[in-house]
Design a protein around this motif. Structure first.
Motif, short mmCIF file in Angstrom:
data_model
loop_
_atom_site.label_atom_id
_atom_site.label_comp_id
_atom_site.label_asym_id
_atom_site.label_seq_id
_atom_site.Cartn_x
_atom_site.Cartn_y
_atom_site.Cartn_z
N LEU A 107 19.19 4.57 8.08
CA LEU A 107 20.43 3.87 8.52
C LEU A 107 20.55 3.97 10.08
O LEU A 107 20.75 4.83 10.87
N HIS A 108 20.52 2.63 10.74
CA HIS A 108 20.73 2.54 12.23
C HIS A 108 22.00 1.75 12.50
O HIS A 108 22.52 0.80 11.86
N ASP A 109 22.58 2.27 13.39
CA ASP A 109 23.76 1.74 14.27
C ASP A 109 24.19 2.34 15.36
O ASP A 109 23.78 3.66 15.66
N ARG A 110 24.85 1.63 16.36
CA ARG A 110 25.42 2.32 17.45
C ARG A 110 26.46 3.26 17.24
O ARG A 110 26.81 4.01 18.23
N ASP A 111 27.05 3.02 16.16
CA ASP A 111 28.51 3.88 16.33
C ASP A 111 28.33 5.14 15.18
O ASP A 111 28.27 4.84 14.08
N PRO A 112 28.46 6.30 15.69
CA PRO A 112 28.25 7.50 14.86
C PRO A 112 29.16 7.66 13.93
O PRO A 112 29.11 8.33 12.97
N TYR A 113 30.44 6.98 14.34
CA TYR A 113 31.42 7.11 13.17
C TYR A 113 31.46 6.37 11.88
O TYR A 113 31.32 6.83 10.95
N LEU A 114 30.76 5.24 12.14
CA LEU A 114 30.38 4.25 11.04
C LEU A 114 29.04 4.85 10.22
O LEU A 114 28.81 5.05 9.12
N LEU A 115 28.07 5.52 11.04
CA LEU A 115 26.81 6.21 10.40
C LEU A 115 27.31 7.36 9.48
O LEU A 115 26.68 7.76 8.37
N HIS A 116 28.22 7.96 9.90
CA HIS A 116 28.95 9.12 9.13
C HIS A 116 29.30 8.45 7.68
O HIS A 116 28.94 8.96 6.60
N PRO A 119 0.95 -1.21 0.10
CA PRO A 119 0.06 0.06 -0.07
C PRO A 119 0.89 1.38 0.20
O PRO A 119 2.02 1.26 0.81
N GLY A 120 0.29 2.22 -0.86
CA GLY A 120 1.25 3.36 -0.60
C GLY A 120 2.64 3.46 -1.48
O GLY A 120 3.40 4.35 -1.51
N ARG A 121 2.79 2.29 -2.34
CA ARG A 121 4.08 2.30 -3.04
C ARG A 121 4.65 3.34 -3.99
O ARG A 121 5.52 3.65 -4.08
N ALA A 122 3.38 4.19 -4.30
CA ALA A 122 3.65 5.14 -5.43
C ALA A 122 4.22 6.44 -4.81
O ALA A 122 5.06 7.26 -5.18
N ASP A 123 4.20 6.42 -3.30
CA ASP A 123 4.93 7.24 -2.45
C ASP A 123 6.42 7.05 -2.41
O ASP A 123 7.01 8.01 -1.60
N GLY A 124 6.97 5.84 -2.57
CA GLY A 124 8.37 5.69 -2.56
C GLY A 124 8.42 4.53 -1.40
O GLY A 124 7.71 4.45 -0.54
N LEU A 125 9.65 3.94 -1.42
CA LEU A 125 9.84 2.91 -0.36
C LEU A 125 10.74 3.70 0.88
O LEU A 125 11.55 4.69 0.65
N VAL A 126 10.13 3.01 2.19
CA VAL A 126 11.05 3.41 3.18
C VAL A 126 11.74 2.17 3.73
O VAL A 126 11.14 1.28 4.02
N VAL A 127 13.19 2.28 3.76
CA VAL A 127 14.02 1.20 4.03
C VAL A 127 14.72 1.19 5.43
O VAL A 127 15.45 2.44 5.57
N HIS A 128 14.46 0.58 6.32
CA HIS A 128 15.26 0.53 7.39
C HIS A 128 16.23 -0.44 7.59
O HIS A 128 16.20 -1.58 7.47
N ASP A 129 17.77 0.05 7.66
CA ASP A 129 18.88 -0.80 7.61
C ASP A 129 19.24 -0.90 9.00
O ASP A 129 20.00 0.04 9.76
#
Length: 316
Positions: A110-119, A76-86
């Protein structure tokens, strides 16, 4: 690091490639959690994640993409684009691999515990999908053990790479419950299968493998049992689950990765069974020499899992 260095040489293993000494009371995992004072040292070094990215990309099970695309096209709502949680995104290798293989606008969280990797992940993220549509990203720090359907509200897809085997059964149940509650599929790749094939063979291969697998199960982590436990968790919640092999196949063209993997693999085995130290030192030296000479082939078995939860109308 030269791959022919002896096992006793003071060459450190890149964090993530082998055992990392935990802080008191902490288990050495890629646990997603909120920021803690003084807890900024990356558990997984960008150098290790960069080193393995090519092998990961070659190993991932492409045959899971078609059923995933079909599900995403019918959301449902695919036309609005995908939201992906990694989840546990590291430097963002999953997004770099998957986003250009999916059509349509995408927003990656993008989820991670390490802000360095998130950057790293945010800076190096892809900017366009397979059909040229725009890809955007945002980063979040959080705890996979506290995921809820509300946290995934609006999600089209949950992804993770090399994450399941460093979770507990409780954390996998939490992940499955959150995805089922949100009605979104999950593509969970490159979980260790507990099997390694080395050519030429050595009588110590099986013993090192057994000790390494025991090390992976320390403190209640799933290790090589992760895929089975995850299949059970999603199936119990009504999801259809597909599993395919995704082995690393390492040869003369992957000498640096094989060298780091060998040191980490043997190091974890010895950490689990210190009585192996003397024989493992000779074993590792011989394996590193064979690797440097281009005579070693290694297959590290992994599994990819696609869980298709029943749509709830809450997905994007």
């Amino acid at each position: 690091m030269h791959p022919a260095d002896s096992a006793s040489a003071p060459t450190p293993v890149i964090p993530g490639a082998g055992p990392v000494a935990p802080r008191p009371g902490e288990r050495p995992t890629l646990r997603l959690r909120d920021s803690e004072p003084g807890d900024e040292q990356p558990r997984y070094a960008p150098e290790w994640l960069e080193l393995r990215e090519g092998a990961d990309a070659a190993a991932r099970a492409h045959e899971l993409l078609d059923p995933l695309r079909i599900r995403l096209a019918n959301l449902p709502g695919r036309a609005d684009g995908l939201v992906v949680h990694d989840l546990g995104c590291g430097t963002g290798s999953m997004g770099r691999w998957l986003a250009p293989r999916l059509d349509g606008a995408q927003h990656w969280i993008l989820h991670d515990r390490d802000p360095y990797l998130l950057h790293f992940a945010a800076v190096a993220s892809p900017r366009s999908a397979a059909d040229g549509s725009r890809v955007t990203v945002e980063t979040r720090r959080g705890d996979v053990a506290r995921l809820t359907p509300d946290a995934l509200a609006g999600a089209s897809l949950v992804t993770a790479s090399a994450l399941l085997d460093v979770l507990t059964r409780e954390e996998v149940d939490t992940l499955a419950a959150a995805c089922a509650g949100a009605g979104c599929p999950a593509l969970l790749t490159l979980s260790v299968a507990g099997r390694v094939d080395l050519t030429p063979e050595d009588p110590l291969d099986a013993e090192i493998t057994e000790a390494f697998n025991a090390h992976q199960r320390r403190t209640g982590l799933l290790g090589p049992d992760a895929v089975t436990a995850t299949c059970e968790a999603f199936t119990e919640r009504g999801a259809t689950v597909h599993v395919r092999p995704s082995p690393w196949r390492l040869g003369p063209g992957e000498t640096e990765l094989t060298t780091q993997w060998l040191r980490g693999w043997v190091g974890a085995a010895v950490e689990e069974r210190p009585e192996l130290a003397a024989t493992a030192e000779k074993y590792l030296a011989a394996r590193l020499a064979a690797c440097a000479a281009g005579e070693l082939r290694v297959t590290v078995h992994h599994s990819d899992l696609l869980a298709l939860a029943r749509p709830t109308g809450r997905a994007s």
